[in-house]
Write an enzyme that holds these catalytic residues in place. Structure first.
Site, PDB file in Angstrom:
ATOM      1  N   SER A 135       0.833  -1.198   0.000  1.00 54.39           N
ATOM      2  CA  SER A 135       0.000   0.000   0.000  1.00 54.39           C
ATOM      3  C   SER A 135       0.870   1.251   0.000  1.00 54.39           C
ATOM      4  CB  SER A 135      -0.927   0.031   1.216  1.00 54.39           C
ATOM      5  OG  SER A 135      -1.740   1.194   1.183  1.00 54.39           O
ATOM      6  N   LYS A 200      -5.143  -6.119   3.328  1.00 52.55           N
ATOM      7  CA  LYS A 200      -5.054  -5.024   2.350  1.00 52.55           C
ATOM      8  C   LYS A 200      -6.428  -4.723   1.746  1.00 52.55           C
ATOM      9  CE  LYS A 200      -3.641  -2.030  -0.717  1.00 52.55           C
ATOM     10  NZ  LYS A 200      -3.025  -2.422  -1.976  1.00 52.55           N
ATOM     11  N   HIS A 203      -8.180  -2.732   4.245  1.00 50.54           N
ATOM     12  CA  HIS A 203      -7.538  -1.410   4.199  1.00 50.54           C
ATOM     13  C   HIS A 203      -8.162  -0.578   3.087  1.00 50.54           C
ATOM     14  CE1 HIS A 203      -4.703   1.248   2.089  1.00 50.54           C
ATOM     15  NE2 HIS A 203      -4.108   1.484   3.246  1.00 50.54           N
ATOM     16  N   ASN A 204      -8.314  -1.165   1.915  1.00 50.52           N
ATOM     17  CA  ASN A 204      -8.871  -0.425   0.787  1.00 50.52           C
ATOM     18  C   ASN A 204     -10.344  -0.102   0.990  1.00 50.52           C
ATOM     19  OD1 ASN A 204      -6.315  -0.810  -0.261  1.00 50.52           O
ATOM     20  ND2 ASN A 204      -7.038  -1.379  -2.293  1.00 50.52           N
ATOM     21  N   GLU A 207     -10.307   2.803   3.087  1.00 53.41           N
ATOM     22  CA  GLU A 207      -9.864   3.911   2.229  1.00 53.41           C
ATOM     23  C   GLU A 207     -11.029   4.480   1.421  1.00 53.41           C
ATOM     24  OE1 GLU A 207      -7.452   3.974  -1.931  1.00 53.41           O
ATOM     25  OE2 GLU A 207      -6.435   2.962  -0.269  1.00 53.41           O
TER      26      GLU A 207
END
Length: 497
Positions: A135, A200, A203-204, A207
């Protein structure tokens, strides 16, 4: 040169940037890309770098066989290629070129986590499959990304020196430091295959939601408070000096204060309001639905992008309904901005709570035993959602690794109680003035549902039993005992099922 320590297959934007980062750290790197332009570009930039400090050496090879021959054993090969079938295709080509069982292949792309699980099973005995989600985009890959590693644990011992060297670093206070400064690396081994890419993915998803929240605050200030893009950018700049400090807030402030180089207008005003997406937010939303974990704000952020794509329909609806938006003539500007600041803080924290809840549920299901304090640590720098209060999240999970929900951490309860009135006030103002804030409103609904001792799900389950005989539990009996109500004109009868 001496034999390379590591190879990179795929020398596009991300692969090339990671190569240059490795060279900065003094590693000898071999590279391969099917695209000649990518190979030439990587060579040229590596040569320019060598003239500056002459650390690691770089060579590109014309075939995978040559690439394997250039590496020390066990060979360590990172892939920076598009997710999906391309990853499997490259691995099969490496096997044909002479890859051996002890060699390590690292998928650094944006792969779906279940593909990583499948690949570990599929290639067992042929190679050691490893994955590392990266990232931070191009800049992060070049000067210090956040790295979420998972897979064969024995492989981590070989991969670890490279990833700890190139990762972003933070100081003892959790603040990002410069590329060549000493600090705690934002890289960690998270668990078995799939775990890194799963983290991840979440995480996105966070985001997506964080970006949408900032955009809704911008929309509110523009439509209700009648501030110009530059004024809004200045507010964001001030907020970025305090509790709302984050990479996304920083770049939003910069964007809003920029002028279009062609027309001279505010840059944001010439950008078409249709947001695209690559899929990781969608994956997070689908996974939340599959796991039965409430993550409404992540889903709303995906829906908001989808609705932005319906530009023609929105134009027709705007003309058909002629909705009048009343500007806040009688609202005190400083009070409104203070409320909006608190709204973003509470909403942002709630999004993290949804994301960590999703990771906790999947970790328990998959048997990963994810370390949430460690995950928060490696998100403090390098990644897109890096923010000051990730240090507080780290400390919350260090204090209680079994924390049921992030919002229940002692350090956050008091802050939410202090700021929740502003959260509600901004939401009410947005609704009254016809400014959509789907992400903000979903965070507040999530919070209110979390704090609600009795939800109307009692009526919902009664409805399900009425039309579908799905049964129900009673509040005056243990939950495992199930009942069904039969309805007739004469009387209602309860039966145990």
């Amino acid at each position: 040169m001496n034999q390379a320590k590591i190879a990179m297959i795929g020398l596009g934007v991300m692969g090339k940037s990671m190569v240059l980062n490795l060279l900065d750290r003094g590693f000898n790197v071999a590279g391969y890309d099917i695209n000649l332009d990518n190979r030439n570009r990587a060579n040229q930039e590596a040569k320019s770098l060598a003239k500056l400090h002459g650390k690691g050496l770089f060579v590109t090879l014309g075939s995978l066989t040559q690439l394997l021959a250039s590496l020390e054993t066990p060979r360590i090969i990172a892939l920076s290629v598009p997710a999906g079938e391309v990853v499997d295709s490259v691995i099969e080509e490496l096997i044909e070129a002479g890859l051996e069982a002890q060699d390590i292949v690292i998928d650094t792309g944006n792969s779906l986590w279940t593909d990583s699980e499948r690949r570990e099973r599929q290639y067992q005995g042929k190679l050691r499959f490893f994955s590392t989600a990266v990232s931070g985009g191009e800049v992060g890959a070049r000067i210090g990304p956040s790295l979420m590693a998972s897979g064969d644990e024995s492989a981590w011992q070989y991969v670890k020196p490279f990833w700890l060297a190139i990762a972003a670093k933070v100081d003892s206070q959790g603040m990002p430091v410069g590329q060549f400064e000493q600090g705690e690396p934002c890289a960690a081994y998270l668990g078995p295959a799939g775990a890194g890419h799963y983290v991840k993915m979440v995480h996105n998803g966070i985001e997506y939601a964080d970006m949408q929240l900032i955009c809704e605050a911008y929309h509110f200030m523009s439509e209700v408070l009648q501030l110009t893009p530059v004024q809004i950018g200045q507010v964001f700049s001030r907020w970025n000096q305090g509790a709302l400090n984050s990479y996304l807030m920083e770049i939003s402030a910069e964007i809003l204060q920029a002028s279009d180089p062609v027309s001279g207008k505010p840059f944001v005003d010439v950008v078409l309001d249709k947001a695209e997406q690559k899929g990781t937010g969608l994956w997070s939303s689908v996974n939340a639905l599959q796991m039965g974990v409430p993550a409404p704000t992540i889903a709303q952020a995906v829906f908001a992008r989808a609705q932005s794509g319906q530009k023609a329909m929105r134009l027709r609806a705007a003309r058909a309904f002629k909705q009048q938006r009343n500007h806040a003539d009688n609202i005190d500007l400083e009070t409104a901005l203070s409320n909006l600041h608190d709204t973003l803080f509470c909403a942002k924290l709630t999004v993290y709570a949804q994301g960590f809840d999703l990771m906790k549920t999947t970790s328990d299901t998959e048997g990963w035993a994810l370390d949430f304090a460690n995950i928060a640590k490696i998100w403090r720098a390098g990644c897109i959602i890096r923010a000051n209060f990730l240090q507080d999240i780290t400390q919350a999970y260090e204090a209680n690794p079994e924390l049921e929900n992030l919002l229940l951490a002692e350090r956050f309860i008091e802050q939410i109680e202090l700021k929740s009135s502003g959260w509600r006030a901004s939401t009410v103002q947005a609704v009254l003035h016809g400014v959509p804030m789907p992400a903000v409103t979903s965070t507040l609904s999530y919070f209110d549902s979390l704090c609600c001792e009795v939800l109307p799900a009692n009526l919902l389950q009664a409805q399900r039993d009425y039309f579908g005989a799905h049964s129900y539990s009673r509040v005056d009996d243990i939950e495992q005992h199930r009942y069904h109500l039969t309805w007739s004109d004469e009387k209602i009868i309860q039966v145990r099922v």
